[in-house]
Write a protein that holds these residues in place. Structure first.
Motif, PDB file in Angstrom:
ATOM      1  N   TYR A 213       0.748  -1.651   0.072  1.00  0.00           N
ATOM      2  CA  TYR A 213       0.100   0.116   0.122  1.00  0.00           C
ATOM      3  C   TYR A 213       0.586   1.226  -0.080  1.00  0.00           C
ATOM      4  N   LEU A 214       1.959   1.254   0.604  1.00  0.00           N
ATOM      5  CA  LEU A 214       3.169   2.352   0.958  1.00  0.00           C
ATOM      6  C   LEU A 214       3.424   2.611  -0.582  1.00  0.00           C
ATOM      7  N   SER A 215       3.713   1.829  -0.915  1.00  0.00           N
ATOM      8  CA  SER A 215       4.377   1.343  -2.866  1.00  0.00           C
ATOM      9  C   SER A 215       3.564   2.308  -3.697  1.00  0.00           C
ATOM     10  N   LEU A 216       1.954   1.641  -2.990  1.00  0.00           N
ATOM     11  CA  LEU A 216       1.845   2.117  -4.781  1.00  0.00           C
ATOM     12  C   LEU A 216       1.447   4.539  -4.503  1.00  0.00           C
ATOM     13  N   LEU A 217       1.728   4.331  -3.216  1.00  0.00           N
ATOM     14  CA  LEU A 217       1.760   6.040  -2.616  1.00  0.00           C
ATOM     15  C   LEU A 217       3.109   6.646  -3.567  1.00  0.00           C
ATOM     16  N   VAL A 218       4.147   5.952  -3.547  1.00  0.00           N
ATOM     17  CA  VAL A 218       4.851   6.401  -3.745  1.00  0.00           C
ATOM     18  C   VAL A 218       5.348   5.728  -5.136  1.00  0.00           C
ATOM     19  N   ASN A 219       5.083   4.935  -5.970  1.00  0.00           N
ATOM     20  CA  ASN A 219       5.321   4.244  -7.481  1.00  0.00           C
ATOM     21  C   ASN A 219       3.787   3.314  -7.619  1.00  0.00           C
ATOM     22  N   SER A 220       3.044   4.499  -8.269  1.00  0.00           N
ATOM     23  CA  SER A 220       1.479   3.461  -8.468  1.00  0.00           C
ATOM     24  C   SER A 220       2.247   3.072  -9.829  1.00  0.00           C
ATOM     25  N   LYS A 221       3.485   2.439 -10.587  1.00  0.00           N
ATOM     26  CA  LYS A 221       3.075   1.491 -12.009  1.00  0.00           C
ATOM     27  C   LYS A 221       3.472   0.245 -11.133  1.00  0.00           C
ATOM     28  N   ASN A 222       3.982  -0.030  -9.926  1.00  0.00           N
ATOM     29  CA  ASN A 222       4.680  -0.919  -9.700  1.00  0.00           C
ATOM     30  C   ASN A 222       3.026  -2.122  -8.966  1.00  0.00           C
ATOM     31  N   ASP A 223       2.991  -3.043 -10.762  1.00  0.00           N
ATOM     32  CA  ASP A 223       2.138  -3.472 -10.423  1.00  0.00           C
ATOM     33  C   ASP A 223       2.255  -4.890  -9.512  1.00  0.00           C
ATOM     34  N   MET A 224       3.113  -5.202  -9.018  1.00  0.00           N
ATOM     35  CA  MET A 224       3.581  -6.358  -7.893  1.00  0.00           C
ATOM     36  C   MET A 224       2.715  -6.105  -7.085  1.00  0.00           C
TER      37      MET A 224
ATOM     38  N   ASN B 256      -4.733  -0.561 -23.119  1.00  0.00           N
ATOM     39  CA  ASN B 256      -4.757  -0.076 -23.525  1.00  0.00           C
ATOM     40  C   ASN B 256      -2.637   0.920 -22.674  1.00  0.00           C
ATOM     41  N   ASP B 257      -2.164  -0.457 -22.637  1.00  0.00           N
ATOM     42  CA  ASP B 257      -1.113   0.217 -22.788  1.00  0.00           C
ATOM     43  C   ASP B 257      -0.719   1.007 -21.461  1.00  0.00           C
ATOM     44  N   THR B 258      -1.002   0.436 -20.047  1.00  0.00           N
ATOM     45  CA  THR B 258      -0.885   1.669 -19.422  1.00  0.00           C
ATOM     46  C   THR B 258      -0.571  -0.044 -17.476  1.00  0.00           C
ATOM     47  N   SER B 259      -0.479   0.840 -16.845  1.00  0.00           N
ATOM     48  CA  SER B 259      -0.009   0.002 -15.433  1.00  0.00           C
ATOM     49  C   SER B 259      -1.389  -0.595 -15.111  1.00  0.00           C
ATOM     50  N   LEU B 260      -1.274  -1.606 -14.143  1.00  0.00           N
ATOM     51  CA  LEU B 260      -2.442  -1.986 -13.642  1.00  0.00           C
ATOM     52  C   LEU B 260      -3.151  -1.487 -12.767  1.00  0.00           C
ATOM     53  N   PHE B 261      -3.163  -0.430 -12.326  1.00  0.00           N
ATOM     54  CA  PHE B 261      -3.080   0.666 -11.178  1.00  0.00           C
ATOM     55  C   PHE B 261      -3.653   2.111 -12.007  1.00  0.00           C
ATOM     56  N   LEU B 262      -2.991   2.117 -12.836  1.00  0.00           N
ATOM     57  CA  LEU B 262      -3.807   3.009 -13.434  1.00  0.00           C
ATOM     58  C   LEU B 262      -5.547   2.595 -14.419  1.00  0.00           C
ATOM     59  N   ALA B 263      -5.013   1.750 -14.918  1.00  0.00           N
ATOM     60  CA  ALA B 263      -6.788   0.760 -15.844  1.00  0.00           C
ATOM     61  C   ALA B 263      -7.733   0.884 -13.936  1.00  0.00           C
TER      62      ALA B 263
END
Length: 556
Positions: free
Chosen positions: A169-180, A208-215
């Motif tokens: 959860y903390l990593s998503l706040l820093v790097n929203s492209k982290n699919d893991m 859409n050629d995006t990250s999971l979080f952006l989708a």
């Protein structure tokens, strides 16, 4: 004397300070030993799928490729055993996953340290290549920082999984492209987002050629905006999971509000950890292992956040550099982070870097296999199972042949009909099942002719005809008294063949019915309905031709 852990921290701090010179994003996160092993497993499974095999990989193959990967990236001699068959494709898939998720591993950090270090501030080689290999292989024991003893007993496996969820959860706040990180935190706690939902998100991100979080966020924002031009299509697969995805995005939005509104970094970090702990322990009992592990992990992270904040303050005051890894660019003031959360993001990066420097787990099977502890209440948290698409049904039944035959026999077996209790007025009910002769349109036995030319049945005279014949009969030779007695005897016999009394019979007469009359009655009931004969009135006179018309004319 500095330990191996201190030298590793020095290497990562130097990388974090100068990473903007070699990386396109300043929010790049670092994968530790366990994260590298999970990414390698996914890369090998993806290569097997591209070659027409299943999205699976054995544990022994992963460990062999893991050793080759460490030695290859550290430029050390290869091991004694042969290289795996598809190692080159696996290496390409591994690097592509790191690049798409905006992450690097510890081996990349070590290789970039030589270019980023400053001669006056940093040592030339804090960690040798062989020492780093032994550390990632688990041969070197690195003492961990002292932790608060747990009040309630919880297994180390559950505690490691819970700590990984906190860091995700903390990593998503820093790097929203982290699919893991999104894969580990999407359905914890349970939001009814299992493998099928994750597969739909993965397909949407690929299209859409995006990250999971952006989708996920783009879909939820489109649903919230609504309207003809913004609402997603009705056939969108993510519409089936709109409730769970909305809950996930809402929780991440709450964390981002905390990150941007609280100016004190240590207080902000403690508030973030407390919010994640509240979500994990919601609805769980006090004796639950997950609840106990969440309480203990939250206390440890809060304490470590306060310590890191003190270290950052002392370093900034002593050196006077004031370099922030999350500083905005000149042409984009709000690039990568807001001004209100700059110090908090810097603190979270330092915390995640320290988590990446934890020694690898001793049991690789617990990390990679499918028997992970259940945290969401529905499925295990194994990454390989989550990234594997659900099996599509091919139409064949997985049951054994014996079970399928028995189920078919039970289906075709006639079920016993339960007759309901009827009241005394059952004669008024309609029959549930019509007779077979009526369904198939066959004639009954009484209606089917027995021969080609049946004999004519004796005609039963009508009541009026009997009275008229008796009145018009000629007197017999016995005299008028004998003829009158025979007429009365015939009328009495014909009276007993029916239920209705004869009009000319006396009121004191009794009904008599014999066996022969019963048979005649049954035969008459089985015969098809015939036209009733017209009763002839004995006292009516016949009219001449044209008299009826003339009479009606004068009546009018």
């Amino acid at each position: 004397m500095e330990t191996l852990g201190d030298r590793l921290k020095q290497m990562v701090r130097t990388f974090r300070r100068e990473c903007h010179r070699v990386l396109p994003s300043e929010r790049t996160t670092v994968h530790g030993a366990d994260g590298m092993l999970m990414v390698l497993q996914l890369a090998m499974a993806e290569v097997n799928k591209q070659r027409g095999r299943e999205f699976k990989v054995s544990l022994s193959d992963v460990l062999m490729a893991w050793k080759h990967l460490l030695l290859d990236k550290l430029h050390l001699p290869p091991p004694d055993f042969a290289r795996p068959e598809s190692y080159d494709l696996t290496r390409e898939a591994y690097d592509a996953f790191l690049k798409s998720s905006n992450t690097v591993d510890l081996l990349d950090v070590a290789s970039m340290y030589k270019r980023l270090r400053v001669a006056d501030l940093d040592p030339e080689e804090p960690v040798s290549q062989m020492q780093l290999f032994d550390f990632l292989s688990g041969k070197t024991h690195v003492p961990e920082s002292p932790r608060t003893p747990s009040r309630k007993a919880c297994s180390s496996q559950v505690k490691t999984a819970v700590r990984r969820v906190f860091c995700s959860y903390l990593s998503l706040l820093v790097n929203s492209k982290n699919d893991m990180a999104l894969a580990l935190a999407l359905d914890v706690p349970s939001r009814s987002l299992g493998r099928r939902a994750f597969t739909d998100i993965k397909h949407a991100a690929r299209d859409n050629d995006t990250s999971l979080f952006l989708a996920v966020t783009s879909f939820v924002r489109a649903v919230q905006l609504g309207g003809r031009g913004y609402a997603p299509a009705e056939c969108d697969p993510l519409r089936k999971h709109v409730k769970g995805l909305s809950e996930f995005v809402q929780f991440v939005d709450n964390l981002e509000e905390i990150l941007g509104e609280i100016p004190d970094p240590s207080a902000c970090g403690a508030r973030l950890v407390a919010a994640i702990r509240a979500v994990l322990v919601k609805g769980r009992g006090g004796a639950d292992e997950v609840c106990a592990a969440a309480e203990e992990t939250a206390e440890e992270l809060k304490e470590r956040i306060c310590q890191l904040r003190q270290i950052q303050t002392q370093t900034a005051n002593g050196s006077g550099t004031g370099i922030s890894p999350a500083r905005p660019r000149a042409y984009a003031v709000n690039h990568a982070t807001a001004f209100g959360g700059r110090d908090a993001v810097k603190l979270l990066m330092a915390l995640l870097d320290e988590e990446a420097l934890n020694p690898p787990g001793s049991n690789k099977a617990d990390l990679l296999c499918e028997d992970q502890p259940v945290l969401s209440g529905a499925e295990a948290s194994c990454v390989l199972v989550l990234f594997r698409s659900p099996e599509v049904s091919t139409g064949g039944s997985p049951e054994p042949l014996r079970n399928r035959v028995q189920s078919r026999v039970d289906l075709l077996r006639p079920k016993p009909r339960e007759r309901a209790l009827r009241s005394q007025f059952a004669c008024t009910y309609a029959d549930e099942d019509p007779p077979l002769s009526r369904v198939l349109d066959f004639p009954s036995g009484s209606q089917a002719p027995t021969c080609k030319h049946p004999a004519p049945k004796p005609k039963t005279p009508a009541v009026g005809d009997d009275v008229e014949d008796a009145a018009s009969a000629e007197p017999s030779s016995g005299g008028p008294d004998q003829a009158r007695s025979e007429a009365q005897r015939g009328a009495a016999l014909r009276q007993g063949s029916g239920n209705a009394p004869v009009r000319g019979a006396g009121q004191g007469g009794k009904k008599t019915q014999g066996r022969g009359n019963k048979r005649k009655q049954l035969d008459s009931e089985n015969e098809p309905p015939q036209k009733k004969p017209i009763l002839k009135m004995p006292g009516r006179k016949k009219l001449i031709a044209g008299q009826g018309k003339l009479t009606s004319f004068f009546r009018v």
